[in-house]
Scaffold this motif. Structure first.
Motif, PDB file in Angstrom:
ATOM      1  N   UNK A  82       0.875  -1.166   0.000  1.00 14.87           N
ATOM      2  CA  UNK A  82       0.000   0.000   0.000  1.00 14.87           C
ATOM      3  C   UNK A  82       0.920   1.226   0.000  1.00 14.87           C
ATOM      4  N   UNK A  83       0.660   2.223  -0.851  1.00 16.69           N
ATOM      5  CA  UNK A  83       1.559   3.389  -0.931  1.00 16.69           C
ATOM      6  C   UNK A  83       1.807   4.035   0.432  1.00 16.69           C
ATOM      7  N   UNK A  84       3.089   4.277   0.717  1.00 21.40           N
ATOM      8  CA  UNK A  84       3.512   4.927   1.950  1.00 21.40           C
ATOM      9  C   UNK A  84       3.545   4.040   3.176  1.00 21.40           C
ATOM     10  N   UNK A  85       3.211   2.748   3.024  1.00 22.09           N
ATOM     11  CA  UNK A  85       3.106   1.855   4.180  1.00 22.09           C
ATOM     12  C   UNK A  85       4.443   1.339   4.685  1.00 22.09           C
ATOM     13  N   UNK A  86       5.459   1.310   3.824  1.00 22.66           N
ATOM     14  CA  UNK A  86       6.724   0.679   4.195  1.00 22.66           C
ATOM     15  C   UNK A  86       7.894   1.640   4.074  1.00 22.66           C
ATOM     16  N   UNK A  87       8.919   1.367   4.858  1.00 26.76           N
ATOM     17  CA  UNK A  87      10.209   2.017   4.741  1.00 26.76           C
ATOM     18  C   UNK A  87      11.256   0.939   4.539  1.00 26.76           C
ATOM     19  N   UNK A  88      12.390   1.295   3.965  1.00 22.76           N
ATOM     20  CA  UNK A  88      13.428   0.305   3.680  1.00 22.76           C
ATOM     21  C   UNK A  88      14.781   0.745   4.231  1.00 22.76           C
TER      22      UNK A  88
END
Length: 146
Positions: A82-88
């Motif tokens: 989902x857009x903006x849901x994750x960071x890496x």
């Protein structure tokens, strides 16, 4: 936990002792000690119903079933979040660098992303099932944890 992500929503800062109280030991190990569950152990790998996968820690929506596919790896896999849901961030725990991803809201470790997924993205978000909670379509999402 260091600031790892740039999202529109403020990061949830919660002491690890509080996470230990609301999560199972396995969930805590995966989400906040960056552990990995054994392949083929999560019932979510075989989940076929429509719905939403949320972070098991903070309940933020991370993936839609529209992006889920069977990668054959033994872990729930998705071709896009989902857009903006994750960071890496980069993970150097093995012999080669990998891209690790976390819930952008609470920082909980979810899995690793690889460039061997299907169209349209070519990516495989290989997720620990224990780090997710599945909410079937038509059921309300759980309230976000503070």
């Amino acid at each position: 936990m260091p600031e790892l992500f740039a999202t529109g929503e403020p990061q949830l800062k919660k002491p690890h002792e509080e996470w230990r109280r609301v999560l199972t030991p396995e969930q805590y190990t995966v989400l906040f000690e960056e552990g990995t569950e054994r392949a083929c152990t999560s019932p979510l790998n075989d989940e076929k119903r429509a719905g939403t996968y949320v972070c098991a820690a903070c309940h933020a929506p991370l993936f839609s079933t529209d992006a889920k596919y069977d990668s054959g790896t033994g872990w729930p896999s998705f071709f896009t979040p989902i857009p903006g849901a994750l960071g890496t961030k980069k993970d150097f725990k093995l012999f080669w660098p990998r891209t690790e991803y976390h819930c952008a809201r609470c920082g909980g470790h979810q899995g690793h992303v690889f460039d061997d997924g299907p169209a349209p993205t070519g990516q495989r978000f290989c997720n620990n099932g224990v780090a997710l909670t599945f909410v079937p379509l038509g059921e309300p999402l759980p309230p976000l944890r503070d």
